[in-house]
Scaffold this motif. Structure first.
Motif, PDB file in Angstrom:
ATOM      1  N   UNK A 155      47.047  28.950  26.683  1.00  0.00           N
ATOM      2  CA  UNK A 155      48.135  28.190  26.066  1.00  0.00           C
ATOM      3  C   UNK A 155      48.856  29.030  25.012  1.00  0.00           C
ATOM      4  N   UNK A 156      48.092  29.774  24.207  1.00  0.00           N
ATOM      5  CA  UNK A 156      48.717  30.649  23.201  1.00  0.00           C
ATOM      6  C   UNK A 156      49.607  31.697  23.862  1.00  0.00           C
ATOM      7  N   UNK A 157      49.096  32.300  24.926  1.00  0.00           N
ATOM      8  CA  UNK A 157      49.854  33.344  25.612  1.00  0.00           C
ATOM      9  C   UNK A 157      51.137  32.808  26.237  1.00  0.00           C
ATOM     10  N   UNK A 158      51.109  31.574  26.673  1.00  0.00           N
ATOM     11  CA  UNK A 158      52.276  30.976  27.307  1.00  0.00           C
ATOM     12  C   UNK A 158      53.226  30.336  26.298  1.00  0.00           C
ATOM     13  N   UNK A 159      52.667  29.662  25.309  1.00  0.00           N
ATOM     14  CA  UNK A 159      53.471  28.801  24.445  1.00  0.00           C
ATOM     15  C   UNK A 159      53.752  29.345  23.044  1.00  0.00           C
ATOM     16  N   UNK A 160      53.039  30.365  22.622  1.00  0.00           N
ATOM     17  CA  UNK A 160      53.223  30.869  21.262  1.00  0.00           C
ATOM     18  C   UNK A 160      53.659  32.334  21.262  1.00  0.00           C
ATOM     19  N   UNK A 161      52.898  33.179  21.901  1.00  0.00           N
ATOM     20  CA  UNK A 161      53.147  34.623  21.837  1.00  0.00           C
ATOM     21  C   UNK A 161      54.596  34.985  22.200  1.00  0.00           C
ATOM     22  N   UNK A 162      55.188  34.400  23.256  1.00  0.00           N
ATOM     23  CA  UNK A 162      56.574  34.775  23.596  1.00  0.00           C
ATOM     24  C   UNK A 162      57.591  34.430  22.497  1.00  0.00           C
ATOM     25  N   UNK A 163      57.207  33.565  21.575  1.00  0.00           N
ATOM     26  CA  UNK A 163      58.148  33.075  20.572  1.00  0.00           C
ATOM     27  C   UNK A 163      57.939  33.687  19.187  1.00  0.00           C
ATOM     28  N   UNK A 164      56.904  34.494  19.015  1.00  0.00           N
ATOM     29  CA  UNK A 164      56.565  35.004  17.686  1.00  0.00           C
ATOM     30  C   UNK A 164      57.694  35.822  17.053  1.00  0.00           C
ATOM     31  N   UNK A 165      58.243  36.746  17.800  1.00  0.00           N
ATOM     32  CA  UNK A 165      59.292  37.593  17.245  1.00  0.00           C
ATOM     33  C   UNK A 165      60.542  36.771  16.904  1.00  0.00           C
ATOM     34  N   UNK A 166      60.935  35.903  17.808  1.00  0.00           N
ATOM     35  CA  UNK A 166      62.109  35.058  17.568  1.00  0.00           C
ATOM     36  C   UNK A 166      61.874  34.126  16.380  1.00  0.00           C
ATOM     37  N   UNK A 167      60.675  33.576  16.263  1.00  0.00           N
ATOM     38  CA  UNK A 167      60.374  32.685  15.139  1.00  0.00           C
ATOM     39  C   UNK A 167      60.328  33.447  13.817  1.00  0.00           C
ATOM     40  N   UNK A 168      59.877  34.692  13.842  1.00  0.00           N
ATOM     41  CA  UNK A 168      59.919  35.522  12.636  1.00  0.00           C
ATOM     42  C   UNK A 168      61.374  35.754  12.222  1.00  0.00           C
ATOM     43  N   UNK A 169      62.240  35.986  13.202  1.00  0.00           N
ATOM     44  CA  UNK A 169      63.664  36.160  12.915  1.00  0.00           C
ATOM     45  C   UNK A 169      64.267  34.876  12.348  1.00  0.00           C
TER      46      UNK A 169
END
Length: 187
Positions: A155-169
């Motif tokens: 779930x983390x790999x699908x739902x969180x990891x792809x968004x980390x960089x964008x969410x940091x921005x």
């Protein structure tokens, strides 16, 4: 005695304050709905909702910011198309990714609470938004695991990891906007 000019003036000031609160809450509810439509479709859509939620919590504080997001979610729950892709409905709120939507409440509460207590310095804003986002990630990911019947790492790999960089921005942009808005607008 309650009809004295001083008493009436105090009542008028309280009423004006309440109306101002309602106006700001409604404005940030609308901003969140608009930012939700700026969307890149994915399993969990990439939107600017969290940017709006960061700003709402920091600018309005924990109480008004959280109320703004609660109203946004309630509008979605009754079918108003305010979620990403002009979607709404209780099935979206309580569906497989609904935990992330409900996590928005925690995000607004945490961002608003920390910034009210510690102020709107750059470190305070970054920390509050990061903790608020982590709370949303945790609730949403656990919810996703239960509803999608997958393990936590998947779930983390699908739902969180792809968004980390964008969410940091988004956090960086929110910090800049809040710092600038706070100099111009007293909410």
């Amino acid at each position: 005695m309650s009809n004295s000019p001083k008493s009436k003036q105090n009542e008028n000031l309280k009423m004006a304050g309440r109306l101002t609160d309602i106006m700001y809450i409604a404005m940030f509810t609308a901003i969140t709905a608009v930012f939700a439509q700026i969307c890149i479709p994915f399993q969990i859509p990439f939107t600017l909702q969290t940017l709006a939620i960061f700003i709402s919590g920091a600018m309005l504080g924990w109480k008004r910011g959280t109320i703004s997001i609660l109203i946004y979610i309630l509008l979605a729950a009754v079918g108003v198309p305010v979620l990403a892709g002009l979607k709404g409905g209780v099935d979206k709120i309580f569906g497989v990714t609904g935990g992330y939507i409900l996590g928005f409440i925690l995000t607004a509460l945490i961002v608003g609470g920390i910034t009210e207590f510690f102020g709107k310095s750059i470190p305070s804003l970054i920390i509050s938004m990061t903790i608020g986002l982590m709370a949303c990630y945790i609730l949403g990911t656990v919810w996703y695991c239960i509803f999608a019947n997958v393990d936590f790492i998947s779930a983390l790999l699908l739902c969180v990891v792809p968004f980390l960089l964008a969410d940091a921005a988004k956090i960086a942009v929110a910090v800049i906007l809040v710092r600038r808005l706070d100099k111009v607008i007293s909410l």
